[in-house]
Design a protein around this motif. Structure first.
Motif, mmCIF file in Angstrom:
data_model
loop_
_atom_site.group_PDB
_atom_site.id
_atom_site.type_symbol
_atom_site.label_atom_id
_atom_site.label_comp_id
_atom_site.label_asym_id
_atom_site.label_seq_id
_atom_site.Cartn_x
_atom_site.Cartn_y
_atom_site.Cartn_z
ATOM 1 N N GLU A 1 0.882 -1.254 -0.071
ATOM 2 C CA GLU A 1 0.086 0.033 0.045
ATOM 3 C C GLU A 1 1.096 1.236 -0.122
ATOM 4 N N GLY A 2 0.495 2.246 -0.767
ATOM 5 C CA GLY A 2 1.310 3.258 -1.087
ATOM 6 C C GLY A 2 0.749 4.367 -0.216
ATOM 7 N N PRO B 1 4.319 5.549 -4.056
ATOM 8 C CA PRO B 1 3.662 4.532 -4.450
ATOM 9 C C PRO B 1 3.908 3.152 -3.911
ATOM 10 N N ASN B 2 4.982 2.774 -3.356
ATOM 11 C CA ASN B 2 5.263 1.683 -2.663
ATOM 12 C C ASN B 2 5.019 0.367 -3.673
ATOM 13 N N TYR B 3 5.336 0.669 -4.987
ATOM 14 C CA TYR B 3 5.032 -0.781 -5.896
ATOM 15 C C TYR B 3 5.840 -1.708 -5.497
ATOM 16 N N LEU B 4 5.467 -3.219 -5.568
ATOM 17 C CA LEU B 4 6.262 -4.280 -5.531
ATOM 18 C C LEU B 4 7.089 -4.230 -4.044
ATOM 19 N N ASP C 1 3.852 -9.591 -3.881
ATOM 20 C CA ASP C 1 3.700 -8.552 -5.164
ATOM 21 C C ASP C 1 4.699 -8.651 -6.127
ATOM 22 N N ARG C 2 5.899 -8.990 -5.799
ATOM 23 C CA ARG C 2 6.810 -9.182 -7.020
ATOM 24 C C ARG C 2 6.582 -10.436 -7.583
ATOM 25 N N THR C 3 6.358 -11.331 -6.905
ATOM 26 C CA THR C 3 6.035 -12.827 -7.732
ATOM 27 C C THR C 3 4.895 -12.667 -8.317
#
Length: 55
Positions: free
Chosen positions: A8-9, A26-29, A34-36
């Motif tokens: 969660e960003g 944004p806190n992506y991945l 999330d990465r997988t």
């Protein structure tokens, strides 16, 4: 179909001035899940395209 992201960003107000920029993360991945779940489908698609091109 992928499952929902764990990451969660955040968005924070940095000033009372409405023209001041927001602090956006944004806190992506951020998690292994999330990465997988983001990378594996892309990798599978690329390998499929690559195999199709080689045939």
């Amino acid at each position: 179909m992928t499952s929902p992201a764990d990451s969660e960003g955040s968005i924070h107000i940095t000033s009372a001035d409405p023209d001041a920029p927001l602090d956006i993360d944004p806190n992506y991945l951020a998690t292994e899940h999330d990465r997988t779940t983001s990378v594996d489908p892309a990798r599978t698609a690329l390998l499929g395209v690559s195999a199709h091109s080689a045939a």
